[in-house]
Write an enzyme that holds these catalytic residues in place. Structure first.
Site, PDB file in Angstrom:
ATOM      1  N   THR A  49      31.277  40.063  54.997  1.00 54.85           N
ATOM      2  CA  THR A  49      30.875  39.156  54.293  1.00 54.85           C
ATOM      3  C   THR A  49      30.068  39.805  53.241  1.00 54.85           C
ATOM      4  OG1 THR A  49      29.114  37.883  54.888  1.00 54.85           O
ATOM      5  CG2 THR A  49      31.265  37.299  55.755  1.00 54.85           C
ATOM      6  N   CYS A  50      29.655  39.205  52.035  1.00 55.56           N
ATOM      7  CA  CYS A  50      29.023  39.761  51.170  1.00 55.56           C
ATOM      8  C   CYS A  50      27.693  39.772  51.502  1.00 55.56           C
ATOM      9  CB  CYS A  50      28.845  39.249  49.614  1.00 55.56           C
ATOM     10  SG  CYS A  50      28.546  37.453  49.748  1.00 55.56           S
ATOM     11  N   ASN A  51      27.071  38.996  52.742  1.00 55.40           N
ATOM     12  CA  ASN A  51      25.727  38.944  53.406  1.00 55.40           C
ATOM     13  C   ASN A  51      25.655  40.000  54.460  1.00 55.40           C
ATOM     14  OD1 ASN A  51      24.316  37.969  51.147  1.00 55.40           O
ATOM     15  ND2 ASN A  51      25.006  36.057  51.875  1.00 55.40           N
ATOM     16  N   ARG A  52      27.020  40.217  55.315  1.00 50.27           N
ATOM     17  CA  ARG A  52      26.837  40.881  56.377  1.00 50.27           C
ATOM     18  C   ARG A  52      27.873  41.584  56.752  1.00 50.27           C
ATOM     19  NH1 ARG A  52      25.400  36.599  58.567  1.00 50.27           N
ATOM     20  NH2 ARG A  52      25.962  35.444  56.920  1.00 50.27           N
ATOM     21  N   SER A 111      23.325  32.247  57.183  1.00 56.56           N
ATOM     22  CA  SER A 111      23.576  32.187  55.820  1.00 56.56           C
ATOM     23  C   SER A 111      22.556  32.177  54.714  1.00 56.56           C
ATOM     24  CB  SER A 111      24.810  31.164  55.220  1.00 56.56           C
ATOM     25  OG  SER A 111      25.962  31.198  55.922  1.00 56.56           O
ATOM     26  N   GLN A 118      31.870  28.590  53.204  1.00 60.02           N
ATOM     27  CA  GLN A 118      32.465  29.954  52.984  1.00 60.02           C
ATOM     28  C   GLN A 118      32.576  30.879  54.289  1.00 60.02           C
ATOM     29  OE1 GLN A 118      33.898  30.259  49.934  1.00 60.02           O
ATOM     30  NE2 GLN A 118      35.030  31.884  50.452  1.00 60.02           N
ATOM     31  N   ALA A 192      35.028  27.923  29.163  1.00 61.76           N
ATOM     32  CA  ALA A 192      35.899  28.085  30.269  1.00 61.76           C
ATOM     33  C   ALA A 192      35.781  29.081  31.276  1.00 61.76           C
ATOM     34  CB  ALA A 192      37.234  28.125  29.696  1.00 61.76           C
ATOM     35  N   CYS A 196      33.140  26.363  35.010  1.00 59.11           N
ATOM     36  CA  CYS A 196      34.159  25.286  34.808  1.00 59.11           C
ATOM     37  C   CYS A 196      35.283  25.067  36.013  1.00 59.11           C
ATOM     38  CB  CYS A 196      34.867  25.771  33.459  1.00 59.11           C
ATOM     39  SG  CYS A 196      36.386  25.017  33.468  1.00 59.11           S
TER      40      CYS A 196
END
Lengths: 434, 275
Positions: A49-52, A111, A118, A192, A196
């Protein structure tokens, strides 16, 4: 059989390091399969994931496995994880600790934003990909299924993910302090962009309301509105729309105010006292802060909402203990399953050893009893079998029970010593000697 | 006054007082489930209060609306019972912490006034007592509830303005409080109208005139106009929020004058309670 996890996360390594070890989701299955094929590794799974980035491996022994994982990392990512410099980025756990680590990850305790949802989806996806490539087997399948179960339990049985911690979500939740029900309310979203989209999706969960999306370029407003089921509008319609709106969420990239004091004042005069909630989540701000002075207008900027986010995070942190209790329960279950599973090869070995003794002794005896009739010989064979089975029955049952109660390891150790059952798994030692 | 009435009065005051304190404490520090459980305690207090009214009725031998002691007891009973019903119907427990102290106040007021069970003043010996008084008091109770809801509205508005919402004092959403006030007045207003009409008929029986512009009638008329204006601005002109809630506060002040203030000053049948 031991489970090993080696990896790095946002606690152990900065983003400049983490990005070197990132893999796109589409590559996870293939990479897992590749790692699983390296002997003596039997099962493997990559979670990214973006953190691990974490590598879960199931193999007969610990030490050997770690060096294989290191080699795999070095080859795959071009960075040797075993140098003095890179060692500090990595953590590794084995056995129960590895399972506990995964459970914490799936519950969102590991997290950056405690309890975020997520990560559970990402754990599920990583497991799906590895399974499709046949990289996982009985043990990792069982471990990851349980991790997903723990993640779900944490989110339904505790409030770990109940209070919103994203600014867009918090902005909408704040509206419910003013409007008990957003159903049928007029929501005006200015800008937008990504915010949004997040806001719209959260609104949809709360019931049908009339959403208008206003944007500087009308075509973008039209595109976004079409996707989200909203009404598009150009930005110069905003002052007019303020009259009918109940909730306004503004998040444009404009360097100046979009919603001016005079416009809101004019709208307020026509609103007959109906409250107007404005969330300004843009930096630089979209809404003139003087607007807050108007009666029945409630203006919240990004800092106000971040204060709420902080409070919600604190509320989530208070739930950690409850989640940890759930994790401990599930870990107990997992350990019982693992030990029960480990008891099987020892028992098989135990039984085959006794069986081989029986056969050997029977063969010896039969040489002396050659004069007996076939029937009598048959009776003697059955007798030996009955004796061994009777002797084996009680220890087998007891050992299975002990394994399920977490006492398995000690009993198995005793059994191995008493009956000289080493090595339990014949093929492994060869691997170690290599 | 009977011993039973005194004991029941003290017990009822104690019940509302305990409820006020625990509800206040629970609102600040308690959990949602505790708040709900405590809020249901209002039914217990109302049950005690009902026993008190019956005991007094039996004791004095007439409908308990003959003096301040009795009117305050009857009024706070209607207020608490109306709130308890509303709490159960709407499954919202947040206004109890405001209503219970008002019941304490009403009953304490009764406690410290002349409370001997006097015989009914001849002028009050009329079947109209049973129609006029309950309608008037129920209207007052609903106006008081609307006032409580308006107070909560301003409190909530304040918390929202200073960015402290959701505050510790978990108040319902602003528009819910606004709607509840409207509902309360919608129920109170027709009852007030009936009370004024029955009062006029009673006046006809006693004084041979429907309307004498005595202080009670004058203030009732002002009260009727204030809530009439409130309903008109909301229902016809579509007004909401701050302005209409200010009218409710004003209405409550006028109601206090009509209900209590006038009685202290006038010497007619309404004033007899205090002499």
């Amino acid at each position: 059989m031991v489970i090993v996890v080696k990896g790095l996360n946002h606690y152990s390594a900065p983003v400049t390091v983490r990005e070197k070890f990132a893999l796109p989701e589409s590559a996870l299955g293939q990479a897992s399969a590749e790692l699983a094929q390296r002997s003596p590794v039997q099962e493997a799974l990559l979670l990214c994931t973006c953190n691990r980035t974490e590598l879960y491996v199931c193999a007969p022994t610990y030490h050997d496995t770690l060096s294989i994982i290191n080699r795999f990392i070095a080859e795959r990512f071009g960075v040797d994880p075993d140098t003095a410099e890179s060692q500090k980025w990595f953590f590794s756990y084995r056995g129960g600790e590895a399972a506990e680590h995964l459970f914490r990850v799936s519950c969102g305790l590991d997290s950056m934003i405690v309890g975020e949802g997520q990560v559970l989806a990402q754990v599920k996806a990583a497991y799906q990909h590895a399974m499709e490539e046949h990289a996982t087997g009985e043990i990792l399948n069982s471990l990851f299924n349980q991790a997903i179960k723990v993640g779900k339990r944490a989110r339904t049985e505790t409030a770990i993910c109940r209070n919103p911690v994203s600014v867009a979500q918090t902005a909408i939740d704040m509206a419910r302090q003013i409007f008990s029900d957003l159903k049928g309310k007029n929501v005006l979203i200015v800008g937008a962009g990504k915010m949004c989209e997040v806001a719209c999706n959260h609104l949809k969960n709360l019931g049908p309301c009339n959403i208008t999306v206003a944007n500087r370029t009308l075509s973008k407003a039209q595109d976004t509105a079409a996707v989200l089921g909203a009404t598009p509008a150009s930005i110069d319609k905003v002052p007019a729309l303020l009259e009918s709106a109940d909730v306004v969420i503004s998040s444009t990239a404009a360097p100046h105010f979009i919603i001016h004091y005079a416009d809101v004042r004019k709208a307020v005069q026509r609103r007959r006292g109906r409250p107007l909630y404005i969330a300004d989540i843009a930096v630089p701000r979209d809404v003139d802060p003087d607007v807050a002075k108007l009666s029945s207008v409630f203006l919240y900027n990004i800092d106000d909402l971040k204060t709420v986010v902080q409070k919600n995070l604190e509320k989530r942190r208070k739930e950690i203990v409850k989640v940890e209790t759930i994790i401990m329960q599930e870990l107990g279950e997992w350990d019982a399953w693992m030990s029960g599973r480990e008891a099987v090869p020892v028992l098989t070995h135990f039984r085959s050893k006794i069986e081989s003794i029986r056969e050997k002794e029977l063969r010896k005896a039969m040489k002396k009893f050659g004069h007996l009739s076939d029937e009598d010989q048959q009776a003697i064979t059955l007798l030996t079998r009955a004796i061994t089975n009777k002797i084996l029955h009680q220890p087998t049952v007891r050992l299975k029970e002990a394994a399920a109660d977490n006492d398995g390891a000690a009993y198995m150790e005793a059994l191995k010593k008493l009956f000289d059952l080493e090595p339990a798994d014949g093929g492994d030692n060869n691997g170690e000697r290599k | 006054m009977g011993q039973a009435v005194i004991i029941l009065l003290v017990a009822t005051i104690a019940a509302y007082l305990i409820l006020s304190i625990t509800l206040g404490a629970a609102a600040l520090w308690g959990r949602e489930a505790l708040k709900r459980a405590l809020a249901r305690g209002i039914w217990l207090a109302v049950a005690l209060h009902t026993a008190l009214l019956i005991a007094r009725w039996v004791d004095s031998g007439h409908f308990p609306a003959a003096n301040t002691f009795e009117t305050m007891m009857l009024f706070s009973w209607i207020l608490a019972a109306a709130y308890a019903i509303m709490q159960t119907v709407f499954q919202n427990y947040s206004l109890g912490m405001f209503v219970s102290p008002l019941a304490v106040l009403g009953l304490s007021f009764a406690f410290f006034t002349t409370n001997k069970a006097s015989g009914l003043v001849p002028i009050l010996k009329s079947k109209w007592l049973y129609f006029h008084v309950p309608f008037a008091f129920t209207a007052y109770a609903f106006f008081t509830l609307a006032f409580v809801s308006a107070l909560a509205y301003f409190l909530k508005e304040y918390f929202l303005k200073v960015k402290r919402a959701p505050s510790r004092l978990k108040l319902p959403a602003l528009d819910w409080l606004d709607t509840m006030s409207y509902r309360f007045v919608s129920m109170g207003f027709p009852l007030l109208t009936i009370a004024i009409v029955t009062g006029a008929i009673w006046s006809m029986n006693v004084d041979d005139a429907f309307w004498l512009w005595n202080p009670k009638q004058t203030w009732s008329f002002i009260l009727w106009v204030v809530y009439g204006v409130y309903l008109h601005t909301r229902a016809v002109r579509g007004m909401r929020g701050r302005g209409t809630n200010i009218v409710l506060i004003l209405g409550f002040v006028v109601m206090l004058i009509t209900f209590l203030g006038v009685n202290f000053l006038s010497k007619d049948m309404h004033g007899t309670f205090f002499n």
